[in-house]
Design a protein around this motif. Structure first.
Motif, PDB file in Angstrom:
ATOM      1  N   ILE A  53       0.969  -1.070  -0.016  1.00 60.37           N
ATOM      2  CA  ILE A  53       0.128  -0.114  -0.129  1.00 60.37           C
ATOM      3  C   ILE A  53       1.026   1.047   0.043  1.00 60.37           C
ATOM      4  CG2 ILE A  53      -1.822   1.251   1.211  1.00 60.37           C
ATOM      5  CD1 ILE A  53      -2.899  -1.544   2.473  1.00 60.37           C
ATOM      6  N   ILE A  54       0.616   2.073  -1.000  1.00 61.76           N
ATOM      7  CA  ILE A  54       1.713   3.133  -1.208  1.00 61.76           C
ATOM      8  C   ILE A  54       1.283   4.500  -0.308  1.00 61.76           C
ATOM      9  CG2 ILE A  54       2.548   4.794  -3.038  1.00 61.76           C
ATOM     10  CD1 ILE A  54       3.516   1.927  -3.205  1.00 61.76           C
ATOM     11  N   VAL A  55       2.305   4.999   0.253  1.00 60.57           N
ATOM     12  CA  VAL A  55       1.733   6.176   0.923  1.00 60.57           C
ATOM     13  C   VAL A  55       2.814   7.420   0.369  1.00 60.57           C
ATOM     14  CG1 VAL A  55       1.934   7.411   3.083  1.00 60.57           C
ATOM     15  CG2 VAL A  55       1.320   4.740   3.201  1.00 60.57           C
ATOM     16  N   THR A  56       2.153   8.324  -0.038  1.00 60.25           N
ATOM     17  CA  THR A  56       2.720   9.593  -0.701  1.00 60.25           C
ATOM     18  C   THR A  56       2.318  10.773  -0.282  1.00 60.25           C
ATOM     19  OG1 THR A  56       3.493  10.269  -2.708  1.00 60.25           O
ATOM     20  CG2 THR A  56       1.384   9.110  -2.860  1.00 60.25           C
ATOM     21  N   GLU A  57       2.921  11.798  -0.309  1.00 61.89           N
ATOM     22  CA  GLU A  57       2.382  13.366  -0.277  1.00 61.89           C
ATOM     23  C   GLU A  57       1.389  13.587  -1.289  1.00 61.89           C
ATOM     24  OE1 GLU A  57       4.648  17.287  -0.443  1.00 61.89           O
ATOM     25  OE2 GLU A  57       5.281  16.420   1.404  1.00 61.89           O
ATOM     26  N   ARG A  58       1.697  13.224  -2.524  1.00 66.74           N
ATOM     27  CA  ARG A  58       0.719  13.404  -3.596  1.00 66.74           C
ATOM     28  C   ARG A  58       1.330  12.842  -4.820  1.00 66.74           C
ATOM     29  NH1 ARG A  58       2.713  18.510  -2.512  1.00 66.74           N
ATOM     30  NH2 ARG A  58       0.691  19.131  -1.808  1.00 66.74           N
ATOM     31  N   LEU A  59       0.533  12.430  -5.769  1.00 66.31           N
ATOM     32  CA  LEU A  59       0.855  11.996  -7.056  1.00 66.31           C
ATOM     33  C   LEU A  59       1.510  12.510  -8.204  1.00 66.31           C
ATOM     34  CD1 LEU A  59       0.409   9.071  -8.509  1.00 66.31           C
ATOM     35  CD2 LEU A  59      -1.514   9.964  -9.687  1.00 66.31           C
ATOM     36  N   THR A  60       2.689  12.490  -8.416  1.00 66.06           N
ATOM     37  CA  THR A  60       3.391  13.051  -9.523  1.00 66.06           C
ATOM     38  C   THR A  60       3.489  12.309 -10.778  1.00 66.06           C
ATOM     39  OG1 THR A  60       5.566  12.101  -8.819  1.00 66.06           O
ATOM     40  CG2 THR A  60       5.161  14.186  -7.729  1.00 66.06           C
ATOM     41  N   TYR A  61       3.804  12.724 -11.630  1.00 63.97           N
ATOM     42  CA  TYR A  61       3.760  11.902 -13.008  1.00 63.97           C
ATOM     43  C   TYR A  61       4.764  10.724 -13.042  1.00 63.97           C
ATOM     44  CZ  TYR A  61       4.134  10.833 -18.048  1.00 63.97           C
ATOM     45  OH  TYR A  61       4.172  10.357 -19.011  1.00 63.97           O
ATOM     46  N   ASN A  62       6.080  11.011 -12.326  1.00 68.40           N
ATOM     47  CA  ASN A  62       7.047   9.901 -12.414  1.00 68.40           C
ATOM     48  C   ASN A  62       6.338   8.771 -11.651  1.00 68.40           C
ATOM     49  OD1 ASN A  62       8.631  11.416 -14.194  1.00 68.40           O
ATOM     50  ND2 ASN A  62      10.011  12.462 -12.477  1.00 68.40           N
ATOM     51  N   LEU A  63       5.992   9.158 -10.339  1.00 71.67           N
ATOM     52  CA  LEU A  63       5.358   8.401  -9.628  1.00 71.67           C
ATOM     53  C   LEU A  63       4.284   7.184 -10.052  1.00 71.67           C
ATOM     54  CD1 LEU A  63       5.307   6.741  -6.636  1.00 71.67           C
ATOM     55  CD2 LEU A  63       3.724   8.494  -6.040  1.00 71.67           C
ATOM     56  N   TYR A  64       3.175   8.014 -11.014  1.00 71.87           N
ATOM     57  CA  TYR A  64       2.386   7.465 -11.283  1.00 71.87           C
ATOM     58  C   TYR A  64       2.752   6.518 -12.777  1.00 71.87           C
ATOM     59  CZ  TYR A  64      -1.687   6.733 -14.770  1.00 71.87           C
ATOM     60  OH  TYR A  64      -2.545   6.193 -15.642  1.00 71.87           O
ATOM     61  N   MET A  65       3.780   6.980 -13.281  1.00 71.52           N
ATOM     62  CA  MET A  65       4.423   5.928 -14.547  1.00 71.52           C
ATOM     63  C   MET A  65       5.081   4.856 -13.859  1.00 71.52           C
ATOM     64  SD  MET A  65       3.358   7.196 -17.061  1.00 71.52           S
ATOM     65  CE  MET A  65       4.027   6.259 -18.277  1.00 71.52           C
ATOM     66  N   ASP A  66       5.739   4.909 -12.398  1.00 74.32           N
ATOM     67  CA  ASP A  66       6.130   3.725 -11.862  1.00 74.32           C
ATOM     68  C   ASP A  66       5.079   3.021 -11.337  1.00 74.32           C
ATOM     69  OD1 ASP A  66       8.810   4.801 -12.253  1.00 74.32           O
ATOM     70  OD2 ASP A  66       8.863   5.606 -10.205  1.00 74.32           O
ATOM     71  N   ASP A 111       4.140  11.056   7.667  1.00 75.02           N
ATOM     72  CA  ASP A 111       4.730  11.064   9.050  1.00 75.02           C
ATOM     73  C   ASP A 111       4.602  10.134   9.749  1.00 75.02           C
ATOM     74  OD1 ASP A 111       5.889  13.744   8.036  1.00 75.02           O
ATOM     75  OD2 ASP A 111       4.104  14.739   8.675  1.00 75.02           O
ATOM     76  N   ILE A 112       3.169   9.576   9.699  1.00 71.57           N
ATOM     77  CA  ILE A 112       2.960   8.741  10.905  1.00 71.57           C
ATOM     78  C   ILE A 112       3.046   7.205  10.359  1.00 71.57           C
ATOM     79  CG2 ILE A 112       0.551   7.695  11.847  1.00 71.57           C
ATOM     80  CD1 ILE A 112      -0.560  10.591  11.696  1.00 71.57           C
ATOM     81  N   LEU A 113       2.624   6.938   8.945  1.00 69.61           N
ATOM     82  CA  LEU A 113       2.879   5.660   8.627  1.00 69.61           C
ATOM     83  C   LEU A 113       4.256   5.195   8.188  1.00 69.61           C
ATOM     84  CD1 LEU A 113      -0.614   5.317   6.628  1.00 69.61           C
ATOM     85  CD2 LEU A 113       0.119   4.367   8.894  1.00 69.61           C
ATOM     86  N   ASN A 114       4.924   4.237   8.466  1.00 71.88           N
ATOM     87  CA  ASN A 114       6.247   3.836   8.140  1.00 71.88           C
ATOM     88  C   ASN A 114       6.213   2.774   7.045  1.00 71.88           C
ATOM     89  OD1 ASN A 114       7.468   6.140   9.818  1.00 71.88           O
ATOM     90  ND2 ASN A 114       7.199   4.611  11.495  1.00 71.88           N
ATOM     91  N   SER A 115       7.216   2.475   6.536  1.00 68.49           N
ATOM     92  CA  SER A 115       7.228   1.380   5.492  1.00 68.49           C
ATOM     93  C   SER A 115       7.391  -0.120   6.329  1.00 68.49           C
ATOM     94  CB  SER A 115       8.536   1.472   4.664  1.00 68.49           C
ATOM     95  OG  SER A 115       8.534   2.405   3.733  1.00 68.49           O
TER      96      SER A 115
END
Length: 146
Positions: A53-66, A111-115
């Motif tokens: 489950i991916i946790v990210t600040e916001r979706l960027t184009y590079n992240l979307y492609m990955d 900040d709260i959820l870690n890998s």
């Protein structure tokens, strides 16, 4: 004052609760699907891993492609709403997603959820519950709904 601040910034009031050494975080849920699995926090490691489950600040184009190249279980973001880019992508791909997890104490999901944290992602209600291994085992053995 906090209510006025929430309205001005267009935020839905979110809370987090401590429950027996684990916690629940509230955001904006998108789909009716749920996911259970390990977290991968993009803030700590920018290379997304499969079946997480991916946790990210916001979706960027590079992240979307990955993310298009690998199979992920769900998405949690710090920012975003029902009309955001990530919301449209999650709905199109039928991914469980909880968006806008920005808490009143200036803490965010990144900040709260870690890998490698175990969580249940309830995208219908917009709830993320952190689990320990005993709770996960109990859910899987008893076939309890999550």
């Amino acid at each position: 004052m906090n209510i006025i601040k929430s309205i001005v910034f267009g935020r839905i009031e979110r809370r987090w609760y401590l429950l027996k050494n684990n916690f629940i975080i509230k955001g904006i849920g998108l789909n009716t699907k749920n996911a259970i699995g390990k977290i991968h926090n993009i803030k700590h490691d920018p290379n997304p891993k499969e079946n997480t489950i991916i946790v990210t600040e916001r979706l960027t184009y590079n992240l979307y492609m990955d993310l298009k190249k690998i199979n992920i279980k769900g998405i949690i973001t710090d920012y975003g709403g029902l009309g955001s880019h990530i919301a449209i992508i999650a709905k199109q791909n039928k991914l469980p997603a909880v968006l806008g997890v920005y808490l009143q104490n200036n803490k965010k999901a990144t900040d709260i959820l870690n890998s490698n944290d175990l969580v249940i992602l309830n995208s219908k209600d917009g709830i993320i519950k952190k689990l320990n291994q005993e709770e996960l085992f109990k859910i899987l053995i008893n076939n309890e709904p999550f």
